[in-house]
Enzyme design. Structure first.
Site, PDB file in Angstrom:
ATOM      1  N   ASP A  45       0.862  -1.215   0.020  1.00 14.54           N
ATOM      2  CA  ASP A  45      -0.074   0.034   0.175  1.00 14.54           C
ATOM      3  C   ASP A  45       0.905   1.307  -0.084  1.00 14.54           C
ATOM      4  O   ASP A  45       0.588   2.133   0.714  1.00 14.54           O
ATOM      5  CB  ASP A  45      -0.968   0.210   1.145  1.00 14.54           C
ATOM      6  CG  ASP A  45      -1.560  -1.117   1.321  1.00 14.54           C
ATOM      7  OD1 ASP A  45      -2.328  -1.956   0.419  1.00 14.54           O
ATOM      8  OD2 ASP A  45      -2.010  -1.726   2.460  1.00 14.54           O
TER       9      ASP A  45
ATOM     10  N   GLU B  37     -11.147   0.389  -3.828  1.00 15.54           N
ATOM     11  CA  GLU B  37     -10.637   0.768  -2.318  1.00 15.54           C
ATOM     12  C   GLU B  37      -9.264   1.571  -2.575  1.00 15.54           C
ATOM     13  O   GLU B  37      -9.003   1.952  -3.935  1.00 15.54           O
ATOM     14  CB  GLU B  37     -10.196  -0.437  -1.632  1.00 15.54           C
ATOM     15  CG  GLU B  37      -9.343  -1.253  -2.224  1.00 15.54           C
ATOM     16  CD  GLU B  37      -9.175  -2.653  -1.231  1.00 15.54           C
ATOM     17  OE1 GLU B  37      -9.916  -2.744  -0.401  1.00 15.54           O
ATOM     18  OE2 GLU B  37      -8.361  -3.420  -1.835  1.00 15.54           O
TER      19      GLU B  37
HETATM   20  C1  6LW Z   1      -5.661  -2.062   2.201  1.00 15.06           C
HETATM   21  C2  6LW Z   1      -6.292  -2.067   0.920  1.00 15.06           C
HETATM   22  C3  6LW Z   1      -5.788  -3.066   0.139  1.00 15.06           C
HETATM   23  O1  6LW Z   1      -6.138  -1.266   3.157  1.00 15.06           O
HETATM   24  O2  6LW Z   1      -5.225  -4.007   0.949  1.00 15.06           O
HETATM   25  O3  6LW Z   1      -4.401  -3.629  -1.466  1.00 15.06           O
HETATM   26  C4  6LW Z   1      -5.579  -3.533   2.445  1.00 15.06           C
HETATM   27  N1  6LW Z   1      -5.216  -3.009  -0.977  1.00 15.06           N
HETATM   28  O4  6LW Z   1      -6.335  -0.724   0.186  1.00 15.06           O
HETATM   29  C5  6LW Z   1      -4.627  -3.992   3.134  1.00 15.06           C
HETATM   30  O5  6LW Z   1      -3.438  -3.574   3.056  1.00 15.06           O
END
Ligand code: 6LW
Length: 518
Positions: A15, A189
């Site tokens: 991230d 996300e």
């Molecule tokens: C993070 C989300 C994700 O918060 O995995 O790959 C989660 N993306 O955005 C945990 O790293």
């Protein structure tokens, strides 16, 4: 010609978020149940990165006491605004403790110290970002799971005005997207928002943080949207390349404009290790970006994340690489070392026996959801050799050892116990919370060298009673469970030194870690 080599940050550094300030670049990554939290890296050329600190260094900033493996600190964002660096993130934890808490910390100097957390009351969900509009108004951006019967799809990417000094959300939340590039996208996300040449750009990840991961972008002339879909979405993914593609699970990105005007993007991705095992976890990569028709094009010409690119056109600023061997002769633990959850009382000392690290065993063991007496560093290469020298007083029922680690239920241990005036050295494979002893050797009560050498999924543990004369403690052990594919979660492998049991004292003379190839 100078090159940028991927991964930029090898090992468990997921991230990534990056920002530029005065020709310097700063990057942070997620840290889950490990303490201190959120490492800060610095670069002047995007090629060479040096860790300069952590954002969350004090228990008051990072109460990880009750987090399960892979809870704790999720994706973070780093930004500079008006004289301060901001790092905003989520502490994920089961009720009845805090539940999900979104908060930010600030620092004038990104090396720290960083402030106490400002909690953003009422901010649900994960993956927060801060955004300042041209008039200076601050906004909070995150994602939220409103539909409980479809656990990961239909997540809202939402934006709300933020009163920075108090952390209070103002006005109403605005939902910018409930989908990714595809209808019903899994897990939209990791949002980031930018205002570039009159467009607001919403960059997100979708597909879930595994093989179907992808990066998509949307734009609008208005902050609150509607956001139009880039017809070329997703702008980066390796989902069509198959699970054993040499780089997979590409997603969760942040954009940065360099001082020379070039654009680059950082993102997470994984390298499979001996089959579908991503032992190193999710790592940080970078790709060049160009703009066409006011849309970013990631890694032009190949459209995939490459291991090597011509370096950005900036003066190179290498730094002195960290020494392979830590002789434990400095007053503080090196930044490379982490603890499992929040250490409330120091159980380590570099002063009690100068030149040695002393660990005082605690009641808590490395096999439970706890904060045992253990210090750990990331495994950063698929093949590596780590070795150390141990002198231990072992209390009844206690032990000391070295572990190749995914979490308390999935790991390998080379462990020393006291028995009948001598010592037993065991190699133990822990899978799904159950120990299997692979081998036991009786050795004298004397200083002992301990080694773990990994060749992809095979982990060879060795010991030495005479310096340099290494003996196998067991045939090589299967380490294919040191990854999220077996253990679940979001983290990557570590190597730990530990002591268990009150009255146990483990003194470590040095710790050497060397990558052997990738
Ligand atoms: C993070 C989300 C994700 O918060 O995995 O790959 C989660 N993306 O955005 C945990 O790293």
């Amino acid at each position: 010609m100078a090159e940028l080599i991927n991964p930029l940050l090898p090992g468990f550094y997921p991230d990534p978020s990056v920002c530029e300030h005065n020709g310097h670049y700063y990057m942070v990554t997620s840290t889950f149940e490990y303490f201190p939290g959120v490492p800060v890296f610095h670069s002047e050329d995007l090629v060479h990165w040096e860790q300069i600190g952590h954002c969350l260094t004090r228990p008051s900033q990072l109460p990880l006491d009750h987090v399960r493996a892979s809870q704790g600190i999720y994706a973070s964002t780093i930004r500079w605004h008006d004289g301060l660096f901001y790092m905003v993130t989520t502490l994920v934890q089961d009720p009845p403790y805090w539940g999900n808490v979104n908060f930010y910390v600030t620092a004038a100097d990104p090396a720290g110290p960083w402030s106490e957390p400002v909690v953003i009351e009422g901010a649900q969900g994960i993956d927060p970002t801060l955004f300042w509009d041209d008039d200076g108004t601050a906004y909070y951006l995150g994602n939220l799971r409103p539909v409980t019967d479809r656990p990961c799809s239909s997540r809202h990417i939402w934006l709300q005005k933020l009163d920075l000094p108090t952390g209070k959300l103002l006005d109403e939340p605005h939902i910018l997207r409930t989908d990714g590039a595809v209808y019903g996208a899994h897990a939209p996300e990791g949002p980031h928002l930018y205002h570039i040449n009159g467009w607001y750009y919403l960059l997100i990840a979708e597909g879930g943080t595994s093989h179907d991961h992808a990066i998509s972008i949307f734009r609008s002339r208005e902050l609150f949207g509607p956001y139009e879909v880039n017809p070329r979405n997703p702008i980066m993914t390796h989902r069509m390349m198959g699970r054993d593609s040499d780089i997979n699970s590409v997603g969760h990105s942040d954009l940065v404009r360099l001082a020379n005007g070039e654009w680059w993007a950082v993102m997470l991705a994984s390298r499979p290790d001996g089959g579908d095992h991503r032992i190193l976890g999710r790592e940080t990569f970078a790709v060049p970006v160009i703009w066409e028709d006011d849309w970013p094009v990631y890694s032009p010409h190949t459209g995939r994340v490459e291991f090597r690119y011509p370096a950005p056109d900036l003066p190179l600023h290498p730094y002195v690489p960290a020494a392979a061997c830590d002789h434990f002769d400095r007053p503080e633990l090196d930044m490379v070392w982490n603890h499992l959850r929040t250490p409330r009382q120091p159980y380590w000392s570099l002063a009690e026996r100068p030149g040695w690290l002393r660990l005082h065993g605690k009641r808590e063991t490395v096999c439970e959801q706890a904060n045992p007496a253990m210090i750990m560093r990331r495994q950063q290469h698929m093949s590596f050799c780590a070795r150390t020298q141990l002198e231990a007083e072992i209390a009844a029922g206690g032990c000391a050892g070295i572990t190749a680690w995914m979490n308390e239920s999935y790991h390998l241990r080379l462990e020393l116990k006291a028995k009948e005036g001598g010592r037993i050295l065991s190699v133990i494979r822990r899978f799904a919370g159950t120990d299997t002893v692979l081998a036991e050797t009786k050795i004298p009560d004397a200083p002992v060298g301990l080694m773990v050498q990994a060749d992809h999924t095979r982990y060879q543990f060795r010991y030495a009673l005479t310096p340099g004369e290494w003996l196998d403690a067991a045939p090589s052990a299967d380490g294919s469970h040191l990854c999220k594919e077996a253990a679940g979660g979001f983290s990557g492998a570590y190597i730990g030194l530990y002591a268990c049991g009150e009255g146990t004292t483990a003194d470590w003379d040095y710790f050497e870690y060397q990558g052997l190839g990738d």
